[in-house]
Design a protein around this motif. Structure first.
Motif, mmCIF file in Angstrom:
data_model
loop_
_atom_site.group_PDB
_atom_site.id
_atom_site.type_symbol
_atom_site.label_atom_id
_atom_site.label_comp_id
_atom_site.label_asym_id
_atom_site.label_seq_id
_atom_site.Cartn_x
_atom_site.Cartn_y
_atom_site.Cartn_z
ATOM 1 N N GLU A 46 65.544 99.475 -132.705
ATOM 2 C CA GLU A 46 65.088 98.117 -132.978
ATOM 3 C C GLU A 46 64.279 97.551 -131.820
ATOM 4 O OE1 GLU A 46 68.581 98.730 -133.159
ATOM 5 O OE2 GLU A 46 68.358 99.361 -135.217
ATOM 6 N N GLY A 47 64.443 98.115 -130.613
ATOM 7 C CA GLY A 47 63.687 97.670 -129.443
ATOM 8 C C GLY A 47 64.028 96.255 -129.022
ATOM 9 N N GLY A 48 65.285 95.993 -128.729
ATOM 10 C CA GLY A 48 65.725 94.658 -128.328
ATOM 11 C C GLY A 48 65.249 94.288 -126.932
ATOM 12 N N ASP A 49 65.564 93.088 -126.518
ATOM 13 C CA ASP A 49 65.178 92.578 -125.205
ATOM 14 C C ASP A 49 66.170 93.078 -124.155
ATOM 15 O OD1 ASP A 49 64.106 91.224 -123.086
ATOM 16 O OD2 ASP A 49 64.624 89.219 -123.814
ATOM 17 N N GLY A 50 65.780 94.115 -123.441
ATOM 18 C CA GLY A 50 66.659 94.717 -122.448
ATOM 19 C C GLY A 50 66.900 93.844 -121.238
ATOM 20 N N VAL A 51 65.903 93.051 -120.842
ATOM 21 C CA VAL A 51 66.065 92.176 -119.674
ATOM 22 C C VAL A 51 67.120 91.113 -119.969
ATOM 23 C CG1 VAL A 51 64.902 90.545 -118.163
ATOM 24 C CG2 VAL A 51 63.725 92.616 -118.867
ATOM 25 N N ALA A 52 67.062 90.524 -121.155
ATOM 26 C CA ALA A 52 68.062 89.519 -121.525
ATOM 27 C C ALA A 52 69.450 90.143 -121.635
ATOM 28 C CB ALA A 52 67.678 88.859 -122.844
ATOM 29 N N ALA A 53 69.529 91.353 -122.155
ATOM 30 C CA ALA A 53 70.824 92.031 -122.261
ATOM 31 C C ALA A 53 71.385 92.360 -120.884
ATOM 32 C CB ALA A 53 70.680 93.304 -123.085
ATOM 33 N N ALA A 54 70.522 92.768 -119.957
ATOM 34 C CA ALA A 54 70.979 93.075 -118.601
ATOM 35 C C ALA A 54 71.514 91.826 -117.915
ATOM 36 C CB ALA A 54 69.839 93.676 -117.788
ATOM 37 N N ARG A 55 70.811 90.713 -118.058
ATOM 38 C CA ARG A 55 71.273 89.460 -117.440
ATOM 39 C C ARG A 55 72.559 88.958 -118.097
ATOM 40 N NH1 ARG A 55 68.095 87.832 -113.608
ATOM 41 N NH2 ARG A 55 65.890 88.357 -113.629
ATOM 42 N N ALA A 56 72.695 89.144 -119.405
ATOM 43 C CA ALA A 56 73.896 88.697 -120.107
ATOM 44 C C ALA A 56 75.118 89.530 -119.725
ATOM 45 C CB ALA A 56 73.681 88.753 -121.610
ATOM 46 N N ALA A 57 74.913 90.788 -119.352
ATOM 47 C CA ALA A 57 76.035 91.664 -119.008
ATOM 48 C C ALA A 57 76.581 91.393 -117.610
ATOM 49 C CB ALA A 57 75.602 93.128 -119.110
ATOM 50 N N MET A 58 75.794 90.706 -116.778
ATOM 51 C CA MET A 58 76.219 90.419 -115.412
ATOM 52 C C MET A 58 76.837 89.030 -115.315
ATOM 53 S SD MET A 58 73.174 92.059 -113.101
ATOM 54 C CE MET A 58 71.848 91.184 -113.905
ATOM 55 N N THR A 59 77.572 88.791 -114.257
ATOM 56 C CA THR A 59 78.179 87.497 -114.007
ATOM 57 C C THR A 59 77.107 86.456 -113.733
ATOM 58 O OG1 THR A 59 80.124 88.577 -113.076
ATOM 59 C CG2 THR A 59 79.799 86.271 -112.518
ATOM 60 N N ASP A 60 77.282 85.270 -114.300
ATOM 61 C CA ASP A 60 76.328 84.193 -114.066
ATOM 62 C C ASP A 60 76.314 83.810 -112.584
ATOM 63 O OD1 ASP A 60 75.707 84.067 -116.736
ATOM 64 O OD2 ASP A 60 77.143 82.471 -117.168
ATOM 65 N N GLY A 61 75.161 83.417 -112.097
ATOM 66 C CA GLY A 61 75.042 82.963 -110.720
ATOM 67 C C GLY A 61 74.634 84.029 -109.730
ATOM 68 N N LEU A 62 74.503 85.264 -110.163
ATOM 69 C CA LEU A 62 74.063 86.316 -109.255
ATOM 70 C C LEU A 62 72.552 86.259 -109.084
ATOM 71 C CD1 LEU A 62 76.091 89.471 -110.321
ATOM 72 C CD2 LEU A 62 76.372 88.121 -108.267
ATOM 73 N N ASP A 63 72.089 86.511 -107.877
ATOM 74 C CA ASP A 63 70.658 86.600 -107.604
ATOM 75 C C ASP A 63 70.244 88.034 -107.890
ATOM 76 O OD1 ASP A 63 68.085 86.252 -106.738
ATOM 77 O OD2 ASP A 63 68.590 86.190 -104.611
ATOM 78 N N ALA A 64 69.755 88.276 -109.113
ATOM 79 C CA ALA A 64 69.449 89.639 -109.545
ATOM 80 C C ALA A 64 68.018 89.733 -110.051
ATOM 81 C CB ALA A 64 70.412 90.078 -110.640
ATOM 82 N N THR A 65 67.424 90.908 -109.823
ATOM 83 C CA THR A 65 66.089 91.226 -110.325
ATOM 84 C C THR A 65 66.218 92.404 -111.271
ATOM 85 O OG1 THR A 65 65.128 90.508 -108.228
ATOM 86 C CG2 THR A 65 63.750 91.840 -109.673
ATOM 87 N N VAL A 66 65.732 92.246 -112.505
ATOM 88 C CA VAL A 66 65.798 93.296 -113.521
ATOM 89 C C VAL A 66 64.400 93.836 -113.738
ATOM 90 C CG1 VAL A 66 66.437 93.851 -115.888
ATOM 91 C CG2 VAL A 66 67.743 92.142 -114.621
ATOM 92 N N THR A 67 64.242 95.168 -113.600
ATOM 93 C CA THR A 67 62.936 95.807 -113.745
ATOM 94 C C THR A 67 63.010 96.889 -114.813
ATOM 95 O OG1 THR A 67 62.582 95.449 -111.382
ATOM 96 C CG2 THR A 67 61.089 96.961 -112.508
ATOM 97 N N PRO A 68 62.307 96.708 -115.939
ATOM 98 C CA PRO A 68 62.265 97.773 -116.955
ATOM 99 C C PRO A 68 61.288 98.867 -116.527
ATOM 100 C CG PRO A 68 61.079 95.845 -117.733
ATOM 101 C CD PRO A 68 61.652 95.488 -116.401
ATOM 102 N N GLY A 69 61.528 100.053 -117.029
ATOM 103 C CA GLY A 69 60.639 101.172 -116.696
ATOM 104 C C GLY A 69 60.845 102.315 -117.658
ATOM 105 N N GLY A 70 60.339 103.455 -117.260
ATOM 106 C CA GLY A 70 60.471 104.642 -118.093
ATOM 107 C C GLY A 70 59.334 104.741 -119.084
ATOM 108 N N GLY A 71 59.491 105.622 -119.999
ATOM 109 C CA GLY A 71 58.483 105.841 -121.018
ATOM 110 C C GLY A 71 58.712 107.187 -121.663
ATOM 111 N N GLY A 72 58.050 107.413 -122.753
ATOM 112 C CA GLY A 72 58.232 108.681 -123.439
ATOM 113 C C GLY A 72 59.547 108.719 -124.177
ATOM 114 N N ASP A 73 60.392 109.661 -123.827
ATOM 115 C CA ASP A 73 61.663 109.860 -124.524
ATOM 116 C C ASP A 73 62.829 109.091 -123.919
ATOM 117 O OD1 ASP A 73 60.401 111.554 -126.271
ATOM 118 O OD2 ASP A 73 60.963 113.385 -125.189
#
Length: 113
Positions: A46-73
């Motif tokens: 379905e190709g969901g929003d991975g950045v939002a999922a990553a932030r939702a999985a972590m504790t609120d208030g953390l200073d975090a940077t989420v970087t998507p990457g990869g490609g192909g398979d």
């Protein structure tokens, strides 16, 4: 009493260092959790929003940077979490980085039991 008063600063410093080490472990755990969640959601068909999922999985208030990457398979997500510091003389703190890679779903194949 005098010996205890002389040893108290050392005891407090060791206690704060132990708490600081626990904060580093907590930040590493949260970074790994966020990276896995982001890569898992983004790799689905379905190709969901991975950045939002990553932030939702972590504790609120953390200073975090989420970087998507990869490609192909595969899909790779990297999360960097800034570790808060308790000890004033250790600088601005550290950054803990974790990455997770997940294989992309194949939409054209049917799984057999």
């Amino acid at each position: 009493m005098l010996e205890f008063a002389g040893f108290l600063p050392v005891l407090l410093l060791v206690g704060l260092a132990a708490i600081q080490l626990g904060l580093v472990g907590f930040a590493a755990n949260q970074a790994g959790t966020g990276a896995r969640a982001g890569a898992r959601v983004a790799s689905q068909a379905e190709g969901g929003d991975g950045v939002a999922a990553a932030r939702a999985a972590m504790t609120d208030g953390l200073d975090a940077t989420v970087t998507p990457g990869g490609g192909g398979d595969t899909t790779t997500y990297t999360v960097a979490v800034h570790v808060p510091t308790l000890l004033p003389f250790v600088g601005n703190g550290w950054t803990v980085t974790r990455s997770a890679t997940m294989p992309n779903d194949d939409t054209g194949e049917v799984a057999l039991p």
